[in-house]
Design an enzyme around this catalytic site. Structure first.
Site, mmCIF file in Angstrom:
data_model
loop_
_atom_site.group_PDB
_atom_site.id
_atom_site.type_symbol
_atom_site.label_atom_id
_atom_site.label_comp_id
_atom_site.label_asym_id
_atom_site.label_seq_id
_atom_site.Cartn_x
_atom_site.Cartn_y
_atom_site.Cartn_z
ATOM 1 C CB SER A 145 39.063 9.055 24.893
ATOM 2 O OG SER A 145 38.237 7.801 23.809
ATOM 3 C CG ASP A 177 32.395 5.584 28.202
ATOM 4 O OD1 ASP A 177 32.060 5.579 27.301
ATOM 5 O OD2 ASP A 177 33.364 5.934 28.781
ATOM 6 C CG HIS A 193 33.645 8.238 25.676
ATOM 7 N ND1 HIS A 193 34.279 7.253 26.451
ATOM 8 C CD2 HIS A 193 34.490 8.847 24.718
ATOM 9 C CE1 HIS A 193 35.503 7.310 25.759
ATOM 10 N NE2 HIS A 193 35.798 8.274 25.013
#
Length: 296
Positions: free
Chosen positions: A88, A210, A240
């Protein structure tokens, strides 16, 4: 209730992997990946970073990068090779770090986030950048909500319960402050200006669904980075948090395979074109490749 935040470290061979978790979170996000990489022989380190990780006073993104650099340098003093893997916003931090330390073996970008533009991001998300310059700066916190980055419904329910009890869970924090989000935007802007200068071997793994960072994040880096050894893996059964979701085994195996192939290619170059790789390693690379194909 607040869960303690601790560094995850496991000794392995002379190829160390520095694992950078997501924004205001903890190494718990990377626990499974770290274990599988260590099972494959890598030394793994998922550190707590001052000013970035949960439980530490918030600081500017320059301090995040300095803290990550200290961790990288500590590993580089002890091990022959160091690769960097980020999840991320941690993937954006990994890119900034590999730009600062181009001698890194390789970089792996998992659910790379340069912009919060996935399908579940609320329409008012862009207003938060303005709110940072208002009195809301010290009071408002962006609250995570379902699906919590998870396609797996059973795990999602477990995380929902954890979010009610604790400040963060194994897939991230329950809330993120405006200052942290602002610094993440600054980091993303820096990385976008630097990515074309990065030449390190690069792996990108991203879910096509995502909900936090759309595939456009991955496409941008894949089309802009200067790597000659670049691999992109698309997942179709995850959201995600790909290190915890349905395809976490694929993520771990593809990462291990890529890092070993990068190492082997580098050793080949060092030896003037003659591969310097044991039969055992070559056999393990073939096994890892077969495992990855069997799960896709």
């Amino acid at each position: 209730m607040k869960t303690s935040v601790k560094t995850i470290f496991s000794e392995g061979d002379e190829h160390a992997v520095l694992l950078l978790h997501g924004l205001s979170s903890s190494p718990l996000e990377l626990r499974y990946l770290a274990r599988i990489l260590n099972d494959e022989g890598f030394t793994t380190c998922a550190p707590v970073l001052d000013g970035y990780s949960a439980g530490s006073p918030e600081q500017a993104m320059e301090q995040w990068l300095d803290a990550a650099t200290r961790e990288y340098d500590a590993l580089a003093r002890r091990y022959e090779r160091v690769s960097i893997c980020g999840l991320s916003i941690g993937a954006a931090l990994a890119l900034a770090l590999v730009h600062r330390r181009p001698q890194a073996q390789a970089v792996a970008l998992l659910s790379l986030t340069l912009a919060y533009n996935g399908w579940a991001i609320p329409w008012y998300r862009f207003l938060l950048n303005w709110a940072y310059y208002s009195p809301l700066r010290s009071r408002y916190r962006y609250r995570e909500s379902k699906p919590f980055g998870l396609r797996n419904e059973a795990l999602r329910a477990k995380i929902a319960r954890a979010m009610e009890r604790d400040d963060f869970s194994e897939v991230g924090p329950s809330t993120i402050s405006l200052p942290a989000l602002h610094q993440a935007s600054r980091l993303a802007a820096r990385v976008q200006s630097q990515v074309s200068a990065i030449r390190n071997d690069c792996l990108i793994i991203h879910a096509i669904d995502d909900e936090t960072s759309s595939p456009r994040n991955a496409h941008f880096v894949a089309s802009s980075i200067g790597s000659t050894f670049l691999r992109t893996v698309w997942l179709d059964d995850s959201y995600h948090m790909i290190t915890s979701d349905n395809e976490r085994e694929i993520v771990a195996r593809e990462t291990a395979l890529f890092l070993r192939e990068s190492e082997m290619a580098s050793r080949t170059g060092d030896a003037g074109g003659k591969p310097v790789v044991s039969k055992a390693l070559a056999r393990r690379l073939r096994q890892l490749a077969a495992l990855g194909k069997g799960r896709t």
